[in-house]
Design a protein around this motif. Structure first.
Motif, PDB file in Angstrom:
ATOM      1  N   CYS A  84       0.741  -0.916  -0.250  1.00 16.51           N
ATOM      2  CA  CYS A  84      -0.137   0.213   0.251  1.00 16.51           C
ATOM      3  C   CYS A  84       0.543   0.997  -0.185  1.00 16.51           C
ATOM      4  CB  CYS A  84      -0.964   0.413   1.245  1.00 16.51           C
ATOM      5  SG  CYS A  84      -1.515  -1.270   1.564  1.00 16.51           S
ATOM      6  N   ALA A  85       1.722   1.255   0.807  1.00 13.91           N
ATOM      7  CA  ALA A  85       2.969   1.968   0.832  1.00 13.91           C
ATOM      8  C   ALA A  85       3.152   2.328  -0.652  1.00 13.91           C
ATOM      9  CB  ALA A  85       3.788   1.976   1.902  1.00 13.91           C
ATOM     10  N   ALA A  86       4.041   1.634  -0.858  1.00 18.39           N
ATOM     11  CA  ALA A  86       4.611   1.898  -2.354  1.00 18.39           C
ATOM     12  C   ALA A  86       3.470   2.116  -3.507  1.00 18.39           C
ATOM     13  CB  ALA A  86       4.900  -0.320  -2.949  1.00 18.39           C
ATOM     14  N   VAL A  87       2.871   1.632  -3.547  1.00 19.43           N
ATOM     15  CA  VAL A  87       1.029   2.013  -4.545  1.00 19.43           C
ATOM     16  C   VAL A  87       1.118   3.804  -3.846  1.00 19.43           C
ATOM     17  CG1 VAL A  87      -0.647   1.868  -5.239  1.00 19.43           C
ATOM     18  CG2 VAL A  87       0.159  -0.351  -4.835  1.00 19.43           C
ATOM     19  N   GLY A  88       0.246   4.163  -2.660  1.00 21.81           N
ATOM     20  CA  GLY A  88       0.972   4.989  -2.406  1.00 21.81           C
ATOM     21  C   GLY A  88       1.810   6.481  -2.524  1.00 21.81           C
ATOM     22  N   TRP A  89       2.727   5.610  -2.694  1.00 21.46           N
ATOM     23  CA  TRP A  89       4.266   6.940  -3.579  1.00 21.46           C
ATOM     24  C   TRP A  89       4.011   7.110  -4.677  1.00 21.46           C
ATOM     25  CZ3 TRP A  89       7.361  10.662  -2.454  1.00 21.46           C
ATOM     26  CH2 TRP A  89       8.266  10.076  -3.332  1.00 21.46           C
ATOM     27  N   ALA A  90       3.481   5.547  -5.324  1.00 19.85           N
ATOM     28  CA  ALA A  90       3.301   6.308  -7.324  1.00 19.85           C
ATOM     29  C   ALA A  90       2.512   7.104  -7.092  1.00 19.85           C
ATOM     30  CB  ALA A  90       3.389   4.726  -7.475  1.00 19.85           C
ATOM     31  N   ILE A  91       0.886   6.953  -6.304  1.00 20.45           N
ATOM     32  CA  ILE A  91      -0.193   7.933  -6.831  1.00 20.45           C
ATOM     33  C   ILE A  91       1.089   9.116  -6.478  1.00 20.45           C
ATOM     34  CG2 ILE A  91      -2.345   8.673  -6.025  1.00 20.45           C
ATOM     35  CD1 ILE A  91      -3.018   5.857  -5.253  1.00 20.45           C
ATOM     36  N   ILE A  92       1.378   9.410  -5.619  1.00 25.15           N
ATOM     37  CA  ILE A  92       2.084  10.567  -5.195  1.00 25.15           C
ATOM     38  C   ILE A  92       2.620  11.284  -5.736  1.00 25.15           C
ATOM     39  CG2 ILE A  92       3.039  12.047  -3.303  1.00 25.15           C
ATOM     40  CD1 ILE A  92       2.309  10.448  -1.227  1.00 25.15           C
ATOM     41  N   THR A  93       3.709  10.781  -6.031  1.00 26.45           N
ATOM     42  CA  THR A  93       4.503  11.446  -7.626  1.00 26.45           C
ATOM     43  C   THR A  93       3.973  11.873  -8.733  1.00 26.45           C
ATOM     44  OG1 THR A  93       4.922   9.413  -8.689  1.00 26.45           O
ATOM     45  CG2 THR A  93       6.673   9.929  -6.173  1.00 26.45           C
ATOM     46  N   MET A  94       3.161  10.731  -9.124  1.00 27.85           N
ATOM     47  CA  MET A  94       2.242  10.756 -10.497  1.00 27.85           C
ATOM     48  C   MET A  94       0.879  12.292  -9.968  1.00 27.85           C
ATOM     49  SD  MET A  94       0.718   7.160 -11.153  1.00 27.85           S
ATOM     50  CE  MET A  94       2.254   5.471 -10.699  1.00 27.85           C
ATOM     51  N   ARG A  95       0.751  12.042  -9.299  1.00 35.55           N
ATOM     52  CA  ARG A  95      -0.341  13.396  -8.983  1.00 35.55           C
ATOM     53  C   ARG A  95       0.887  14.985  -9.336  1.00 35.55           C
ATOM     54  NH1 ARG A  95      -2.155  17.753  -9.140  1.00 35.55           N
ATOM     55  NH2 ARG A  95      -4.512  18.058  -8.394  1.00 35.55           N
ATOM     56  N   SER A  96       1.645  14.753  -8.552  1.00 32.74           N
ATOM     57  CA  SER A  96       2.597  15.692  -8.957  1.00 32.74           C
ATOM     58  C   SER A  96       3.620  16.370  -9.895  1.00 32.74           C
ATOM     59  CB  SER A  96       4.146  16.002  -7.353  1.00 32.74           C
ATOM     60  OG  SER A  96       3.029  15.671  -5.502  1.00 32.74           O
ATOM     61  N   GLN A  97       3.495  15.432 -10.259  1.00 25.47           N
ATOM     62  CA  GLN A  97       4.332  15.129 -11.999  1.00 25.47           C
ATOM     63  C   GLN A  97       3.950  16.730 -12.824  1.00 25.47           C
ATOM     64  OE1 GLN A  97       4.169  12.201 -14.654  1.00 25.47           O
ATOM     65  NE2 GLN A  97       6.235  12.644 -15.715  1.00 25.47           N
ATOM     66  N   LYS A  98       4.414  17.090 -13.167  1.00 27.95           N
ATOM     67  CA  LYS A  98       4.137  18.933 -13.661  1.00 27.95           C
ATOM     68  C   LYS A  98       4.328  18.354 -15.784  1.00 27.95           C
ATOM     69  CE  LYS A  98       2.923  20.523  -9.587  1.00 27.95           C
ATOM     70  NZ  LYS A  98       3.910  19.981  -9.586  1.00 27.95           N
ATOM     71  N   PRO A  99       3.781  18.358 -16.696  1.00 26.95           N
ATOM     72  CA  PRO A  99       1.945  18.881 -16.153  1.00 26.95           C
ATOM     73  C   PRO A  99       1.608  17.677 -15.439  1.00 26.95           C
ATOM     74  CG  PRO A  99       2.703  18.207 -19.037  1.00 26.95           C
ATOM     75  CD  PRO A  99       3.859  18.081 -17.753  1.00 26.95           C
ATOM     76  N   TRP A 100       0.680  18.126 -14.996  1.00 21.10           N
ATOM     77  CA  TRP A 100      -0.559  16.898 -14.310  1.00 21.10           C
ATOM     78  C   TRP A 100      -0.272  15.567 -15.797  1.00 21.10           C
ATOM     79  CZ3 TRP A 100      -5.222  17.008 -11.649  1.00 21.10           C
ATOM     80  CH2 TRP A 100      -6.227  15.830 -11.254  1.00 21.10           C
ATOM     81  N   ARG A 101      -0.785  14.268 -15.285  1.00 21.63           N
ATOM     82  CA  ARG A 101      -1.662  13.883 -16.577  1.00 21.63           C
ATOM     83  C   ARG A 101      -2.305  12.516 -15.668  1.00 21.63           C
ATOM     84  NH1 ARG A 101       4.002   9.956 -18.129  1.00 21.63           N
ATOM     85  NH2 ARG A 101       1.888   9.198 -19.662  1.00 21.63           N
ATOM     86  N   ARG A 102      -3.718  13.376 -15.884  1.00 19.17           N
ATOM     87  CA  ARG A 102      -4.531  12.695 -14.328  1.00 19.17           C
ATOM     88  C   ARG A 102      -4.962  11.085 -15.184  1.00 19.17           C
ATOM     89  NH1 ARG A 102      -9.501  14.589 -12.570  1.00 19.17           N
ATOM     90  NH2 ARG A 102      -9.373  16.772 -13.017  1.00 19.17           N
ATOM     91  N   SER A 103      -4.417  10.772 -16.482  1.00 21.02           N
ATOM     92  CA  SER A 103      -5.124   9.227 -17.075  1.00 21.02           C
ATOM     93  C   SER A 103      -4.305   8.515 -15.783  1.00 21.02           C
ATOM     94  CB  SER A 103      -4.705   9.592 -18.588  1.00 21.02           C
ATOM     95  OG  SER A 103      -3.270   9.434 -18.608  1.00 21.02           O
ATOM     96  N   LEU A 104      -2.907   8.706 -16.008  1.00 19.98           N
ATOM     97  CA  LEU A 104      -1.902   8.027 -15.128  1.00 19.98           C
ATOM     98  C   LEU A 104      -2.091   8.099 -13.573  1.00 19.98           C
ATOM     99  CD1 LEU A 104       0.862   7.063 -15.629  1.00 19.98           C
ATOM    100  CD2 LEU A 104       2.414   9.113 -14.590  1.00 19.98           C
ATOM    101  N   THR A 105      -3.075   8.922 -13.174  1.00 23.32           N
ATOM    102  CA  THR A 105      -2.749   8.696 -11.543  1.00 23.32           C
ATOM    103  C   THR A 105      -3.627   7.943 -11.410  1.00 23.32           C
ATOM    104  OG1 THR A 105      -2.303  11.415 -11.144  1.00 23.32           O
ATOM    105  CG2 THR A 105      -3.666  10.750  -9.949  1.00 23.32           C
ATOM    106  N   ARG A 106      -4.789   7.875 -12.358  1.00 20.40           N
ATOM    107  CA  ARG A 106      -6.130   6.607 -12.234  1.00 20.40           C
ATOM    108  C   ARG A 106      -5.701   5.049 -12.718  1.00 20.40           C
ATOM    109  NH1 ARG A 106      -9.861   9.858 -17.170  1.00 20.40           N
ATOM    110  NH2 ARG A 106     -11.061  11.243 -15.416  1.00 20.40           N
ATOM    111  N   TYR A 107      -4.305   5.504 -12.894  1.00 24.03           N
ATOM    112  CA  TYR A 107      -3.748   3.781 -13.093  1.00 24.03           C
ATOM    113  C   TYR A 107      -3.280   3.894 -11.859  1.00 24.03           C
ATOM    114  CZ  TYR A 107      -3.318   2.782 -18.494  1.00 24.03           C
ATOM    115  OH  TYR A 107      -3.734   2.566 -19.614  1.00 24.03           O
ATOM    116  N   GLY A 108      -2.785   4.597 -11.594  1.00 22.93           N
ATOM    117  CA  GLY A 108      -2.450   4.165  -9.350  1.00 22.93           C
ATOM    118  C   GLY A 108      -3.558   4.011  -8.929  1.00 22.93           C
TER     119      GLY A 108
END
Length: 325
Positions: A84-108
């Protein structure tokens, strides 16, 4: 109340490498928890913690009286939090990426909810006394999680433009056939496990059966082997076709990797079958199953490319143009 992810994203921008590493870590942890789950079954520790969500009716954690089996089962449960921590970290990095890629965050987030669903299903497995059908469903849901995690890792290394096919329709159909047979191979593999001798607990856990008649484990195992050979044949045929049509290196390399993984997995499978299923080889075969599925998904994803979106940047105005204006 502000969204915590948006709050972090305003103050931190990860590098592309960080996002890719986070996605890869979540994929690796998914495979780790599958293998350690297999270790729980192979050591007879499936009911080391006889209830869920607590380990016993009185204790949240394993106690010294529960011995080795309690440690193994509780340790596997704790790895769920690491995942869960690993997946959570992935979601945080994806959400913080610039520009934000909503489709990638949805995968997380898809990974997160699959982990939660499998955790609940794992609890049900314990509560029903390791019923082999629930054990099979637990593994198949993990297989779905691996597919999403693999796709997420791939998406971190490509853009959001519309996908462009790299091969013809006939080749794509061959790959989809390969994917379908692989899914069937994995599903039949869970039946081999459910009807086989490794019940997952020291007590007598009922095995898969048809009505009151137990499944023919030898017959199911041979069917599993036949499907494996079909997957190998389709993979070799795919590699041959890709070479014939002078396909790009991406699909060729992914197909080559899959073929090598299949050969190693087949060798392990035959050795374990003729050596009465030693636990170490069965565990290695489970890891091989994860790698085969990752390989197939990577082949499927390699059939197209998604370039990074191009941004039109205005050309600078020269001094001559300013003068003439």
């Amino acid at each position: 109340m502000r969204n915590p992810l948006a709050f972090i994203a305003e103050r931190w921008t990860p590098t592309q490498r960080t996002v890719q590493q986070a996605a890869l870590i979540s994929l690796v942890m998914t495979c780790v928890i599958v293998v350690t789950g297999g270790a729980v079954r192979l050591t007879g520790s499936g009911l080391g913690c006889p209830t869920w969500p607590k380990c016993t009716d009185e204790s949240l954690t394993a106690t010294s009286e529960m011995g080795f089996h309690g440690v193994i089962e509780f340790g596997n449960r704790m790895l769920t939090y690491v995942l869960c921590a690993a997946v959570g970290w992935a979601i945080i990095t994806m959400r913080s990426q610039k520009p934000w890629r909503r489709s990638l965050t949805r995968y997380g987030w898809a990974q997160f909810w699959l982990v939660m669903g499998n955790a609940v299903l794992g609890g049900i497995v314990v509560l029903v006394g390791l019923n082999p059908y629930t054990v099979a469903a637990h593994f198949l849901l993990s297989t779905a999680l691996i597919a999403v995690a693999t796709a997420t890792w791939q998406r971190t290394r490509e853009g959001d433009d519309k996908p462009r096919p790299l091969v013809g329709k006939a080749v794509a159909q061959l790959v989809w056939a390969l994917t379908g047979v692989t899914v069937l191979l994995i599903a039949v593999g869970t039946v081999v496990t459910g009807a086989g001798p490794h019940a997952g607990d020291s007590s007598d856990v009922p095995r898969m059966n048809v009505g009151a008649v137990g499944l023919d484990w030898e017959g199911v195992t041979k069917l599993h082997a036949v499907l494996a050979w079909i997957v190998v044949t389709l993979t070799f045929a795919l590699w041959f076709v890709l070479k014939a049509v002078d396909a790009p290196r991406g699909p060729l390399n992914r197909t080559r990797d899959l073929f090598l993984i299949l050969l190693a997995q087949g060798l392990i499978g035959y050795v374990q079958y003729f050596s009465d299923l030693p636990e170490v080889l069965v565990g290695a075969h489970m890891l091989g199953s994860c790698l085969v599925w990752i390989g197939v998904v990577r082949v499927l994803l390699s059939l197209r490319e998604r370039p990074h979106a191009t941004v039109d940047v205005p050309r600078p105005v020269s001094s001559d143009q300013l003068t003439s204006a």
